[in-house]
Scaffold this active site. Structure first.
Site, short mmCIF file in Angstrom:
data_model
loop_
_atom_site.label_atom_id
_atom_site.label_comp_id
_atom_site.label_asym_id
_atom_site.label_seq_id
_atom_site.Cartn_x
_atom_site.Cartn_y
_atom_site.Cartn_z
N SER A 193 0.81 -1.23 0.00
CA SER A 193 0.00 0.00 0.00
C SER A 193 0.84 1.28 0.00
O SER A 193 0.35 2.33 -0.40
CB SER A 193 -0.96 0.02 1.19
OG SER A 193 -0.27 0.19 2.40
N LYS A 247 0.34 4.60 6.67
CA LYS A 247 -0.22 5.44 5.60
C LYS A 247 0.34 6.85 5.71
O LYS A 247 0.97 7.22 6.70
CB LYS A 247 -1.75 5.52 5.69
CG LYS A 247 -2.47 4.19 5.73
CD LYS A 247 -2.42 3.44 4.43
CE LYS A 247 -3.14 2.10 4.58
NZ LYS A 247 -2.74 1.15 3.60
#
Length: 199
Positions: free
Chosen positions: A55, A105
């Protein structure tokens, strides 16, 4: 005077006893005394963490120089104040969907920002970030489960701020500040949208 002499004498007796212990036991005892210090440092100051998954590619685990997962240094202190994080910071936090899982993230929006979401999966074209919340996204948008799936996250879920890559050695010191998108809607975009709604 007498108390000081007794305390000094007591310390000397303990040191004499300690010096009579075998070298291996002395080394073990000295090592054991450092465990609380190391525990405190790794849980409250800095901790190395392995980043897995795709990710955050290409910032982490690009798969070009080596196939091993990156190990990052994570800052664990001074993270609960709203002003402690900025847009573009890479953070580690507990997943709002599964608190046992840690996610990595990039912060894209802060409290008060109006974000242009990715629809689908987010049900609306824009979202306003509530107080003490963040909008986070992965750098690899096609392989990321992020705020576009679960909405803004509470800043209380943040457990650390990634400050750099420390392993593999070939990626040590790689710049992690580049990446992500500017998802904020500017006032100009909002005014155009409002004018379109009037027509």
């Amino acid at each position: 005077m007498y108390i000081e002499w007794c305390e000094r004498d007591n310390i000397q007796v303990r040191m004499a006893y300690f010096s009579k212990l075998p070298h291996g036991i002395r080394t073990t005892l000295i090592t054991l005394t450092w465990f609380p210090v190391l525990y405190t440092l790794s849980n409250h100051v800095y901790q190395p963490c392995q980043i897995t998954g795709m990710s955050m590619t290409p910032t982490f685990n690009p798969g070009t120089e080596t196939m091993s997962n990156d190990v990052a240094l994570v800052q664990k202190f001074n993270l609960k104040k709203p002003s402690s994080l900025d847009r573009g910071d890479v953070i580690m936090f507990r997943s709002p969907q599964d608190p046992e899982k840690l996610l990595t993230k990039r912060v894209v929006g802060l409290q008060g920002d109006v974000i242009a979401t990715k629809t689908p999966p987010y049900p609306r074209p824009q979202a306003t970030i509530p107080r003490n919340h963040l909008w986070v996204e992965g750098d690899n948008t096609f392989h990321s489960v992020d705020s576009n799936n679960f909405g803004p996250i509470s800043q209380a879920l943040v457990i650390g701020k990634v400050v750099g890559i420390i392993w593999p050695i070939s990626r040590f010191g790689t710049d992690i500040s580049e990446g992500g998108r500017d998802a904020r809607k500017t006032n100009e975009n909002l005014q155009v949208k409002l004018l379109d709604d009037i027509k």
